[in-house]
Design a protein around this motif. Structure first.
Motif, mmCIF file in Angstrom:
data_model
loop_
_atom_site.group_PDB
_atom_site.id
_atom_site.type_symbol
_atom_site.label_atom_id
_atom_site.label_comp_id
_atom_site.label_asym_id
_atom_site.label_seq_id
_atom_site.Cartn_x
_atom_site.Cartn_y
_atom_site.Cartn_z
ATOM 1 N N THR A 35 1.038 -1.332 -0.052
ATOM 2 C CA THR A 35 -0.171 0.131 -0.263
ATOM 3 C C THR A 35 0.782 1.087 0.077
ATOM 4 N N ALA A 36 1.767 1.408 0.878
ATOM 5 C CA ALA A 36 2.648 2.468 0.761
ATOM 6 C C ALA A 36 3.816 2.326 -0.477
ATOM 7 N N TYR A 37 4.330 1.342 -0.909
ATOM 8 C CA TYR A 37 4.596 1.631 -1.784
ATOM 9 C C TYR A 37 4.096 0.682 -2.906
ATOM 10 N N PRO A 38 3.771 1.016 -3.858
ATOM 11 C CA PRO A 38 2.653 0.114 -4.751
ATOM 12 C C PRO A 38 3.205 -0.954 -6.085
ATOM 13 N N MET A 40 6.227 -2.149 -5.771
ATOM 14 C CA MET A 40 6.325 -3.872 -4.796
ATOM 15 C C MET A 40 5.200 -4.709 -5.467
ATOM 16 N N GLN A 41 3.846 -4.657 -5.442
ATOM 17 C CA GLN A 41 2.576 -5.061 -5.765
ATOM 18 C C GLN A 41 3.437 -6.929 -6.702
ATOM 19 N N PRO A 42 3.254 -5.721 -8.132
ATOM 20 C CA PRO A 42 3.638 -7.279 -9.110
ATOM 21 C C PRO A 42 5.051 -7.867 -8.993
ATOM 22 N N ASN A 43 5.877 -7.296 -8.121
ATOM 23 C CA ASN A 43 7.397 -8.151 -7.444
ATOM 24 C C ASN A 43 7.244 -9.060 -6.491
ATOM 25 N N LEU A 44 6.210 -8.836 -5.379
ATOM 26 C CA LEU A 44 5.725 -10.067 -4.625
ATOM 27 C C LEU A 44 4.817 -10.357 -4.708
ATOM 28 N N TYR A 45 4.107 -10.522 -5.683
ATOM 29 C CA TYR A 45 2.839 -11.338 -5.805
ATOM 30 C C TYR A 45 2.092 -10.877 -7.367
ATOM 31 N N THR A 46 1.703 -12.689 -7.559
ATOM 32 C CA THR A 46 1.275 -12.825 -8.430
ATOM 33 C C THR A 46 0.057 -11.824 -9.058
#
Length: 98
Positions: A35-38, A40-46
């Motif tokens: 949430t703080a660093y959007p 990051m989402q595709p780097n951590l989650y499918t």
């Protein structure tokens, strides 16, 4: 709690080595991070919202994948999460394949 960011992912956290978040579970901590660093989402989650298989998350010294509650494991303000991406590749043993 503190989340330690590996060097390749620091570009998505304004080059911060460690990010502080408030959370009661590992999943909440990771959600607060993304949430703080959007970016990051595709780097951590499918795209389906599952933690990527090559992303290893450690709670203090324990691999989250092997904890009984996994990402639902409770955390406290003094706990630390460490993100460790798997690294593929390697080298050919000396003397091989010449």
């Amino acid at each position: 709690m503190q989340i330690h960011i590996p060097t390749p992912l620091r570009a998505y956290t304004d080059k911060q080595e460690t990010v502080s978040v408030e959370a009661t579970t590992v999943a909440e901590a990771l959600a607060a991070l993304t949430t703080a660093y959007p970016a990051m989402q595709p780097n951590l989650y499918t795209p389906e919202g599952k933690l990527r298989s090559f992303v290893n998350i450690y709670l203090n010294d324990d691999d989250v994948r092997y904890l009984p509650a996994k990402e639902d494991t409770a955390v406290s303000a003094t706990d630390e999460l460490t993100i460790i991406p798997s690294i593929a590749g390697g080298s050919t043993p000396l003397g091989c394949c010449r």
